[in-house]
Motif scaffolding. Structure first.
Motif, PDB file in Angstrom:
ATOM      1  N   GLY A   1       0.933  -1.194   0.112  1.00  0.00           N
ATOM      2  CA  GLY A   1      -0.012   0.078   0.047  1.00  0.00           C
ATOM      3  C   GLY A   1       0.831   1.289   0.053  1.00  0.00           C
ATOM      4  O   GLY A   1       0.176   2.439   0.122  1.00  0.00           O
ATOM      5  N   GLN A   2       2.137   1.244  -0.455  1.00  0.00           N
ATOM      6  CA  GLN A   2       2.828   2.309  -0.314  1.00  0.00           C
ATOM      7  C   GLN A   2       3.234   2.964  -1.759  1.00  0.00           C
ATOM      8  O   GLN A   2       4.076   3.161  -2.273  1.00  0.00           O
ATOM      9  N   PHE A   3       1.844   3.758  -1.972  1.00  0.00           N
ATOM     10  CA  PHE A   3       1.304   4.102  -3.162  1.00  0.00           C
ATOM     11  C   PHE A   3       2.343   5.639  -3.706  1.00  0.00           C
ATOM     12  O   PHE A   3       3.085   5.582  -4.588  1.00  0.00           O
ATOM     13  N   MET A   4       2.372   6.414  -2.464  1.00  0.00           N
ATOM     14  CA  MET A   4       3.202   7.679  -2.665  1.00  0.00           C
ATOM     15  C   MET A   4       4.625   7.133  -2.738  1.00  0.00           C
ATOM     16  O   MET A   4       5.416   8.100  -3.807  1.00  0.00           O
ATOM     17  N   GLU A   5       5.063   6.480  -1.986  1.00  0.00           N
ATOM     18  CA  GLU A   5       6.396   6.077  -2.063  1.00  0.00           C
ATOM     19  C   GLU A   5       7.137   5.677  -3.521  1.00  0.00           C
ATOM     20  O   GLU A   5       8.094   5.747  -3.904  1.00  0.00           O
ATOM     21  N   ALA A   6       5.976   4.579  -4.049  1.00  0.00           N
ATOM     22  CA  ALA A   6       6.206   4.261  -5.343  1.00  0.00           C
ATOM     23  C   ALA A   6       6.244   5.067  -6.339  1.00  0.00           C
ATOM     24  O   ALA A   6       7.138   5.240  -7.305  1.00  0.00           O
ATOM     25  N   MET A   7       5.518   6.219  -6.267  1.00  0.00           N
ATOM     26  CA  MET A   7       5.295   7.151  -7.464  1.00  0.00           C
ATOM     27  C   MET A   7       6.702   8.201  -7.092  1.00  0.00           C
ATOM     28  O   MET A   7       6.869   8.627  -7.953  1.00  0.00           O
ATOM     29  N   GLU A   8       6.891   8.731  -5.978  1.00  0.00           N
ATOM     30  CA  GLU A   8       8.254   9.362  -5.766  1.00  0.00           C
ATOM     31  C   GLU A   8       9.417   8.649  -6.463  1.00  0.00           C
ATOM     32  O   GLU A   8       9.975   9.428  -7.073  1.00  0.00           O
ATOM     33  N   LYS A   9       9.486   7.558  -6.295  1.00  0.00           N
ATOM     34  CA  LYS A   9      10.581   6.805  -6.703  1.00  0.00           C
ATOM     35  C   LYS A   9      10.545   6.642  -8.157  1.00  0.00           C
ATOM     36  O   LYS A   9      11.728   6.729  -8.760  1.00  0.00           O
ATOM     37  N   TYR A  10       9.612   6.150  -8.992  1.00  0.00           N
ATOM     38  CA  TYR A  10       9.674   5.719 -10.210  1.00  0.00           C
ATOM     39  C   TYR A  10       8.888   6.763 -11.385  1.00  0.00           C
ATOM     40  O   TYR A  10       9.061   6.490 -12.427  1.00  0.00           O
ATOM     41  N   LEU A  11       8.227   7.708 -10.820  1.00  0.00           N
ATOM     42  CA  LEU A  11       7.737   8.798 -11.894  1.00  0.00           C
ATOM     43  C   LEU A  11       8.822   9.660 -12.292  1.00  0.00           C
ATOM     44  O   LEU A  11       9.256  10.235 -11.441  1.00  0.00           O
ATOM     45  N   ALA A  12       8.790   9.793 -13.512  1.00  0.00           N
ATOM     46  CA  ALA A  12       9.500  10.930 -14.146  1.00  0.00           C
ATOM     47  C   ALA A  12       9.096  11.955 -14.049  1.00  0.00           C
ATOM     48  O   ALA A  12       7.628  12.098 -13.670  1.00  0.00           O
ATOM     49  N   ASP A  13       9.590  13.210 -13.895  1.00  0.00           N
ATOM     50  CA  ASP A  13       9.084  14.518 -13.680  1.00  0.00           C
ATOM     51  C   ASP A  13       8.103  14.810 -14.717  1.00  0.00           C
ATOM     52  O   ASP A  13       7.002  15.701 -14.325  1.00  0.00           O
ATOM     53  N   ASP A  14       8.345  14.244 -15.983  1.00  0.00           N
ATOM     54  CA  ASP A  14       7.308  14.692 -17.087  1.00  0.00           C
ATOM     55  C   ASP A  14       6.505  13.551 -17.581  1.00  0.00           C
ATOM     56  O   ASP A  14       6.022  13.432 -18.680  1.00  0.00           O
ATOM     57  N   VAL A  15       6.120  12.587 -16.647  1.00  0.00           N
ATOM     58  CA  VAL A  15       5.412  11.524 -16.723  1.00  0.00           C
ATOM     59  C   VAL A  15       3.814  12.026 -17.299  1.00  0.00           C
ATOM     60  O   VAL A  15       3.433  12.986 -16.854  1.00  0.00           O
ATOM     61  N   VAL A  16       3.326  11.059 -17.932  1.00  0.00           N
ATOM     62  CA  VAL A  16       1.991  11.057 -18.363  1.00  0.00           C
ATOM     63  C   VAL A  16       1.165   9.905 -17.776  1.00  0.00           C
ATOM     64  O   VAL A  16       1.603   8.721 -18.207  1.00  0.00           O
ATOM     65  N   LEU A  17       0.183  10.014 -16.973  1.00  0.00           N
ATOM     66  CA  LEU A  17      -0.414   8.949 -16.634  1.00  0.00           C
ATOM     67  C   LEU A  17      -1.961   9.004 -17.280  1.00  0.00           C
ATOM     68  O   LEU A  17      -2.631  10.145 -17.223  1.00  0.00           O
ATOM     69  N   GLN A  18      -2.496   7.952 -17.410  1.00  0.00           N
ATOM     70  CA  GLN A  18      -3.787   8.001 -18.171  1.00  0.00           C
ATOM     71  C   GLN A  18      -4.684   6.809 -17.622  1.00  0.00           C
ATOM     72  O   GLN A  18      -4.514   5.663 -17.659  1.00  0.00           O
ATOM     73  N   GLU A  19      -5.751   7.019 -16.996  1.00  0.00           N
ATOM     74  CA  GLU A  19      -6.838   6.119 -16.270  1.00  0.00           C
ATOM     75  C   GLU A  19      -7.838   5.980 -17.523  1.00  0.00           C
ATOM     76  O   GLU A  19      -8.542   6.772 -17.808  1.00  0.00           O
ATOM     77  N   ALA A  20      -8.036   4.788 -18.003  1.00  0.00           N
ATOM     78  CA  ALA A  20      -8.760   4.175 -19.277  1.00  0.00           C
ATOM     79  C   ALA A  20      -8.704   5.196 -20.289  1.00  0.00           C
ATOM     80  O   ALA A  20      -7.809   5.783 -20.694  1.00  0.00           O
ATOM     81  N   ASN A  21     -10.160   5.828 -20.560  1.00  0.00           N
ATOM     82  CA  ASN A  21     -10.226   6.800 -21.598  1.00  0.00           C
ATOM     83  C   ASN A  21     -10.433   8.398 -20.923  1.00  0.00           C
ATOM     84  O   ASN A  21     -10.715   9.329 -21.562  1.00  0.00           O
ATOM     85  N   ASN A  22     -10.146   8.437 -19.523  1.00  0.00           N
ATOM     86  CA  ASN A  22     -10.049   9.685 -18.863  1.00  0.00           C
ATOM     87  C   ASN A  22      -8.794  10.713 -19.747  1.00  0.00           C
ATOM     88  O   ASN A  22      -7.836  10.029 -20.410  1.00  0.00           O
ATOM     89  N   GLU A  23      -8.840  12.012 -19.277  1.00  0.00           N
ATOM     90  CA  GLU A  23      -8.031  12.947 -19.905  1.00  0.00           C
ATOM     91  C   GLU A  23      -6.674  12.469 -18.796  1.00  0.00           C
ATOM     92  O   GLU A  23      -6.800  12.273 -17.715  1.00  0.00           O
ATOM     93  N   PRO A  24      -5.429  12.520 -19.823  1.00  0.00           N
ATOM     94  CA  PRO A  24      -4.251  12.111 -19.001  1.00  0.00           C
ATOM     95  C   PRO A  24      -3.936  13.176 -18.032  1.00  0.00           C
ATOM     96  O   PRO A  24      -4.170  14.517 -18.043  1.00  0.00           O
TER      97      PRO A  24
END
Length: 117
Positions: free
Chosen positions: A19-42
């Motif tokens: 359940g360490q979602f914030m830690e995972a995101m801090e560690k692995y997301l690039a500064d310019d990341v684009v995340l998209q949930e299904a067909n929602n706006e990224p």
């Protein structure tokens, strides 16, 4: 590159499974990341993604599980099936089954999309 991605996914599986979602995101997301949930706006940019996650996690009262399976890696792209279960403060129990498609650069996630069942 595939070995680096395999190691990162193994670590992510450990973090997300706890359940360490914030830690995972801090560690692995690039500064310019684009995340998209299904067909929602990224969501564009690490800080935007982190803030959205903070808002979601503020509603979670119980974390059940995050399970990663059937991992495939080709070049700088990985795919896996994920099952996530949690309860929110309104008493709703959520279960998400999805496929995650992730593009990597230098050990960081630069683009990720979640395809829901």
């Amino acid at each position: 590159m595939e070995n680096q991605i395999k190691n990162a996914l193994s670590d992510l599986n450990q973090l997300l499974g706890k359940g360490q979602f914030m830690e995972a995101m801090e560690k692995y997301l690039a500064d310019d990341v684009v995340l998209q949930e299904a067909n929602n706006e990224p969501k564009v940019g690490k800080e935007v993604c982190l803030q959205a996650e903070r808002e979601l996690l503020a509603t979670v009262t119980h974390f059940g599980k995050y399970e990663m399976k059937n991992i495939a890696i080709g070049g700088n792209t990985s795919y896996y099936e994920a099952v996530m279960e949690f309860t929110t403060n309104d008493g709703t129990e959520h279960r998400f089954e999805q496929v995650n498609r992730t593009q990597w650069r230098d050990g960081k996630i630069i683009n990720e999309r979640y395809f829901h069942a």
